[in-house]
Design a protein around this motif. Structure first.
Motif, PDB file in Angstrom:
ATOM      1  N   PHE A  59      30.210  46.309  40.768  1.00 55.68           N
ATOM      2  CA  PHE A  59      31.583  45.975  41.024  1.00 55.68           C
ATOM      3  C   PHE A  59      32.016  44.883  41.856  1.00 55.68           C
ATOM      4  CE2 PHE A  59      30.648  50.706  41.361  1.00 55.68           C
ATOM      5  CZ  PHE A  59      31.326  51.087  40.367  1.00 55.68           C
ATOM      6  N   ALA A  60      31.037  43.771  41.607  1.00 57.23           N
ATOM      7  CA  ALA A  60      31.330  42.562  42.504  1.00 57.23           C
ATOM      8  C   ALA A  60      31.396  41.348  41.303  1.00 57.23           C
ATOM      9  CB  ALA A  60      30.130  42.108  43.301  1.00 57.23           C
ATOM     10  N   ASP A  61      31.890  39.999  41.657  1.00 56.64           N
ATOM     11  CA  ASP A  61      32.086  39.180  40.950  1.00 56.64           C
ATOM     12  C   ASP A  61      31.312  38.117  41.513  1.00 56.64           C
ATOM     13  OD1 ASP A  61      32.817  37.179  39.225  1.00 56.64           O
ATOM     14  OD2 ASP A  61      34.770  36.582  40.075  1.00 56.64           O
ATOM     15  N   TRP A  62      30.111  37.949  41.028  1.00 56.98           N
ATOM     16  CA  TRP A  62      29.020  36.919  41.643  1.00 56.98           C
ATOM     17  C   TRP A  62      28.411  36.263  40.725  1.00 56.98           C
ATOM     18  CZ3 TRP A  62      23.687  37.979  43.743  1.00 56.98           C
ATOM     19  CH2 TRP A  62      23.263  36.951  44.625  1.00 56.98           C
ATOM     20  N   ASP A  63      28.020  34.906  40.819  1.00 57.49           N
ATOM     21  CA  ASP A  63      27.316  34.145  39.699  1.00 57.49           C
ATOM     22  C   ASP A  63      26.006  34.108  40.145  1.00 57.49           C
ATOM     23  OD1 ASP A  63      27.867  32.298  41.994  1.00 57.49           O
ATOM     24  OD2 ASP A  63      28.588  30.730  40.723  1.00 57.49           O
ATOM     25  N   GLY A  64      25.497  34.446  41.333  1.00 58.23           N
ATOM     26  CA  GLY A  64      24.137  34.284  41.680  1.00 58.23           C
ATOM     27  C   GLY A  64      24.009  33.264  42.853  1.00 58.23           C
ATOM     28  N   LEU A  65      24.972  32.322  43.160  1.00 59.27           N
ATOM     29  CA  LEU A  65      24.999  31.428  44.174  1.00 59.27           C
ATOM     30  C   LEU A  65      26.083  31.197  44.958  1.00 59.27           C
ATOM     31  CD1 LEU A  65      23.468  28.479  41.899  1.00 59.27           C
ATOM     32  CD2 LEU A  65      22.333  29.992  43.463  1.00 59.27           C
ATOM     33  N   GLY A  66      27.351  31.542  44.338  1.00 59.73           N
ATOM     34  CA  GLY A  66      28.435  31.239  45.329  1.00 59.73           C
ATOM     35  C   GLY A  66      28.890  32.641  46.111  1.00 59.73           C
ATOM     36  N   GLU A  67      30.101  32.623  46.450  1.00 56.64           N
ATOM     37  CA  GLU A  67      30.430  33.649  47.337  1.00 56.64           C
ATOM     38  C   GLU A  67      30.596  35.068  46.378  1.00 56.64           C
ATOM     39  OE1 GLU A  67      34.007  32.797  49.529  1.00 56.64           O
ATOM     40  OE2 GLU A  67      32.949  31.110  50.688  1.00 56.64           O
ATOM     41  N   LEU A  68      30.366  35.995  46.997  1.00 55.48           N
ATOM     42  CA  LEU A  68      30.519  37.517  46.642  1.00 55.48           C
ATOM     43  C   LEU A  68      31.887  37.920  46.654  1.00 55.48           C
ATOM     44  CD1 LEU A  68      28.527  39.492  45.142  1.00 55.48           C
ATOM     45  CD2 LEU A  68      28.595  40.681  47.401  1.00 55.48           C
ATOM     46  N   GLY A  69      32.784  38.391  45.409  1.00 55.83           N
ATOM     47  CA  GLY A  69      34.054  38.680  45.404  1.00 55.83           C
ATOM     48  C   GLY A  69      34.073  40.111  44.827  1.00 55.83           C
ATOM     49  N   TRP A  70      35.231  40.733  44.847  1.00 57.45           N
ATOM     50  CA  TRP A  70      35.038  42.048  44.357  1.00 57.45           C
ATOM     51  C   TRP A  70      35.956  42.052  43.031  1.00 57.45           C
ATOM     52  CZ3 TRP A  70      33.671  46.839  45.335  1.00 57.45           C
ATOM     53  CH2 TRP A  70      34.239  47.955  44.748  1.00 57.45           C
ATOM     54  N   ALA A  71      35.142  42.681  42.255  1.00 59.21           N
ATOM     55  CA  ALA A  71      35.691  42.711  40.749  1.00 59.21           C
ATOM     56  C   ALA A  71      36.298  44.251  40.484  1.00 59.21           C
ATOM     57  CB  ALA A  71      34.651  42.311  39.832  1.00 59.21           C
ATOM     58  N   GLY A  72      36.100  45.390  40.841  1.00 55.78           N
ATOM     59  CA  GLY A  72      36.511  46.503  40.642  1.00 55.78           C
ATOM     60  C   GLY A  72      35.677  47.031  39.458  1.00 55.78           C
ATOM     61  N   TRP A  73      36.397  47.592  38.550  1.00 54.84           N
ATOM     62  CA  TRP A  73      35.933  48.203  37.373  1.00 54.84           C
ATOM     63  C   TRP A  73      35.811  47.497  36.185  1.00 54.84           C
ATOM     64  CZ3 TRP A  73      33.367  52.857  37.344  1.00 54.84           C
ATOM     65  CH2 TRP A  73      33.534  53.516  38.405  1.00 54.84           C
ATOM     66  N   SER A  74      36.337  46.086  36.305  1.00 57.09           N
ATOM     67  CA  SER A  74      36.398  45.096  35.434  1.00 57.09           C
ATOM     68  C   SER A  74      35.129  44.684  34.652  1.00 57.09           C
ATOM     69  CB  SER A  74      37.223  43.789  36.067  1.00 57.09           C
ATOM     70  OG  SER A  74      36.119  43.117  36.924  1.00 57.09           O
ATOM     71  N   ASN A  75      33.911  44.695  35.672  1.00 56.88           N
ATOM     72  CA  ASN A  75      32.561  44.302  34.851  1.00 56.88           C
ATOM     73  C   ASN A  75      32.368  45.652  34.141  1.00 56.88           C
ATOM     74  OD1 ASN A  75      32.178  41.983  36.382  1.00 56.88           O
ATOM     75  ND2 ASN A  75      31.433  43.097  38.249  1.00 56.88           N
ATOM     76  N   TRP A  76      32.658  46.681  34.401  1.00 61.32           N
ATOM     77  CA  TRP A  76      32.220  48.013  33.709  1.00 61.32           C
ATOM     78  C   TRP A  76      33.148  47.909  32.296  1.00 61.32           C
ATOM     79  CZ3 TRP A  76      28.474  51.408  34.116  1.00 61.32           C
ATOM     80  CH2 TRP A  76      27.928  51.592  35.631  1.00 61.32           C
ATOM     81  N   ALA A  77      34.245  47.630  32.375  1.00 64.85           N
ATOM     82  CA  ALA A  77      34.974  47.607  30.964  1.00 64.85           C
ATOM     83  C   ALA A  77      34.719  46.512  30.282  1.00 64.85           C
ATOM     84  CB  ALA A  77      36.560  47.347  31.607  1.00 64.85           C
ATOM     85  N   GLY A  78      34.431  45.303  30.758  1.00 69.01           N
ATOM     86  CA  GLY A  78      33.894  44.351  29.991  1.00 69.01           C
ATOM     87  C   GLY A  78      32.502  44.383  29.180  1.00 69.01           C
ATOM     88  N   VAL A  79      31.536  45.058  30.064  1.00 73.44           N
ATOM     89  CA  VAL A  79      30.321  45.402  29.409  1.00 73.44           C
ATOM     90  C   VAL A  79      30.408  46.390  28.265  1.00 73.44           C
ATOM     91  CG1 VAL A  79      27.962  46.229  29.874  1.00 73.44           C
ATOM     92  CG2 VAL A  79      28.867  44.637  31.517  1.00 73.44           C
ATOM     93  N   LEU A  80      31.305  47.566  28.633  1.00 69.80           N
ATOM     94  CA  LEU A  80      31.218  48.539  27.811  1.00 69.80           C
ATOM     95  C   LEU A  80      31.974  48.120  26.469  1.00 69.80           C
ATOM     96  CD1 LEU A  80      31.759  51.516  30.360  1.00 69.80           C
ATOM     97  CD2 LEU A  80      29.531  50.936  29.232  1.00 69.80           C
ATOM     98  N   THR A  81      33.025  47.219  26.561  1.00 73.70           N
ATOM     99  CA  THR A  81      33.696  46.866  25.373  1.00 73.70           C
ATOM    100  C   THR A  81      33.136  45.846  24.760  1.00 73.70           C
ATOM    101  OG1 THR A  81      35.107  45.589  26.677  1.00 73.70           O
ATOM    102  CG2 THR A  81      35.667  47.872  26.158  1.00 73.70           C
ATOM    103  N   ASP A  82      31.931  45.241  25.224  1.00 74.96           N
ATOM    104  CA  ASP A  82      31.625  43.955  24.560  1.00 74.96           C
ATOM    105  C   ASP A  82      30.531  44.486  23.263  1.00 74.96           C
ATOM    106  OD1 ASP A  82      30.328  41.565  23.835  1.00 74.96           O
ATOM    107  OD2 ASP A  82      29.261  41.306  25.692  1.00 74.96           O
ATOM    108  N   PRO A  83      30.880  43.809  22.110  1.00 78.72           N
ATOM    109  CA  PRO A  83      30.242  44.214  20.897  1.00 78.72           C
ATOM    110  C   PRO A  83      28.529  43.845  21.082  1.00 78.72           C
ATOM    111  CG  PRO A  83      31.606  42.240  20.385  1.00 78.72           C
ATOM    112  CD  PRO A  83      32.037  42.827  21.954  1.00 78.72           C
ATOM    113  N   VAL A  84      28.243  42.825  21.898  1.00 79.26           N
ATOM    114  CA  VAL A  84      26.888  42.378  21.934  1.00 79.26           C
ATOM    115  C   VAL A  84      26.019  43.443  22.679  1.00 79.26           C
ATOM    116  CG1 VAL A  84      25.502  40.676  22.881  1.00 79.26           C
ATOM    117  CG2 VAL A  84      27.553  39.794  21.738  1.00 79.26           C
ATOM    118  N   THR A  85      26.734  44.178  23.718  1.00 80.21           N
ATOM    119  CA  THR A  85      26.153  45.123  24.164  1.00 80.21           C
ATOM    120  C   THR A  85      25.893  46.343  23.523  1.00 80.21           C
ATOM    121  OG1 THR A  85      27.171  44.316  26.259  1.00 80.21           O
ATOM    122  CG2 THR A  85      26.180  46.833  26.437  1.00 80.21           C
ATOM    123  N   GLY A  86      26.976  46.606  22.749  1.00 81.16           N
ATOM    124  CA  GLY A  86      26.850  48.018  21.809  1.00 81.16           C
ATOM    125  C   GLY A  86      25.912  47.504  20.814  1.00 81.16           C
ATOM    126  N   GLN A  87      25.741  46.393  20.302  1.00 81.22           N
ATOM    127  CA  GLN A  87      24.576  46.142  19.246  1.00 81.22           C
ATOM    128  C   GLN A  87      23.258  46.209  19.977  1.00 81.22           C
ATOM    129  OE1 GLN A  87      24.422  42.349  17.848  1.00 81.22           O
ATOM    130  NE2 GLN A  87      23.068  42.707  16.089  1.00 81.22           N
TER     131      GLN A  87
END
Length: 315
Positions: A59-87
């Motif tokens: 549920f966070a927005d983080w690139d591995g080095l910078g500050e940790l931010g809150w992303a909510g459900w956007s990560n889940w929505a992006g992954v579940l609708t990504d055609p690469v992940t579906g494949q």
């Protein structure tokens, strides 16, 4: 008239017919719980804590080095609708099913074969188990060199038909990966079946031989039924293990060509460390954990695994 009096008092029960009272259960002491404490601590520190961290990062927005931010459900929505992940999900299911269909009969037959007491079978068993001594990275590097279309096995005399781009053809590469995985892990499951066959009482085969049953009939009516719990155990390890295929695929193909072998574990790695999207990678990690736990639960719930009893009971 003589009156006969019949006594209704029950006759005394002989001592030999009396049912002994059940023995009192031993009291559990705190020492038994202390013995499980190190394993529980290990499980909490190295399993539950990282899993909780992955859930939070999903549920966070983080690139591995910078500050940790809150992303909510956007990560889940992006992954579940990504055609690469579906494949990647479809490829993971495909490699899971095909691997089980390939490895199970081969492991079962080799396990039955190597369970014999003949010396030559013991020698062959040692050769079959050699891949267990090799790391997945070493296996992938070796097969990558063997399957090279220019300098691999296709350059040997009489083997020119093998000079194909095995790892570069999108229609072949997935089956090549399944073959390499089977070559590496069939010995492990063979060992499980070998141990299971050696636990079958020889009296069953002796009785079947006296009744005139041949080898195929004995395998069908004795070996397979006696190995049902071993089959469940091997299938559970095989199917859940298919969700962790990473090192072999990463070294062998890197997920290519294109996304032909980009399985979910590899998709998680590339999302986190190549795209610098730790939130999306954490979503994939949680999906893998839930899928593995759900698959293990289904197998143990509907296969009778939780109700296992001794195969030799009543013999």
């Amino acid at each position: 008239m003589t009156v006969v009096t019949v006594s209704t008092a029950s006759a005394p029960v002989p001592a030999a017919a009396r049912v002994p009272a059940p023995a009192p259960r031993p009291r559990r002491t705190g020492a038994n719980g202390l013995l499980a404490l190190p394993a529980l601590v290990f499980f909490v520190v190295f399993a539950l804590v990282p899993l909780a961290g992955a859930v939070v990062l999903s549920f966070a927005d983080w690139d591995g080095l910078g500050e940790l931010g809150w992303a909510g459900w956007s990560n889940w929505a992006g992954v579940l609708t990504d055609p690469v992940t579906g494949q990647a999900l479809l490829l993971t299911v495909k490699i899971m099913v095909v691997s089980w269909l390939v490895q199970t009969p081969i492991s079962l037959l080799l396990g039955v074969f190597t369970a014999g007491t003949q010396r030559y079978r013991a020698v062959l068993a040692v050769l079959y188990f050699v891949p267990l001594l090799l790391s997945s990275a070493a296996v992938a590097i070796a097969f990558k060199a063997i399957l090279d279309p220019n300098f691999g096995i296709g350059g040997a005399p009489g083997l020119g038909f093998l000079a194909q781009d095995w790892l570069g053809d999108p229609d072949l590469v997935l089956y090549v990966v399944i073959f390499v995985i089977a070559w590496q892990f069939v010995p492990f499951h063979t060992l499980l079946y070998q141990a299971g066959v050696r636990q079958i009482p020889t009296s069953l085969y002796e009785a079947a031989t006296i009744d005139g049953a041949g080898m195929l009939a004995q395998f069908r009516h004795i070996t397979l039924p006696q190995l049902r719990y071993t089959i469940v155990t091997s299938s559970t390890l095989m199917l859940t293990g298919s969700l962790t295929y990473f090192d072999v695929v990463f070294v062998l193909t890197g997920g290519g060509p294109g996304t032909s072998t980009r399985l979910l574990p590899l998709d998680m790695y590339l999302t986190g460390f190549s795209a610098n999207d730790m939130g999306g990678a954490s979503v994939l990690a949680v999906i893998l954990v839930v899928a593995g736990l759900g698959l293990a639960f289904v197998l143990t719930r509907f296969s009778g695994f939780a109700r296992m009893s001794s195969e030799q009971e009543g013999l």
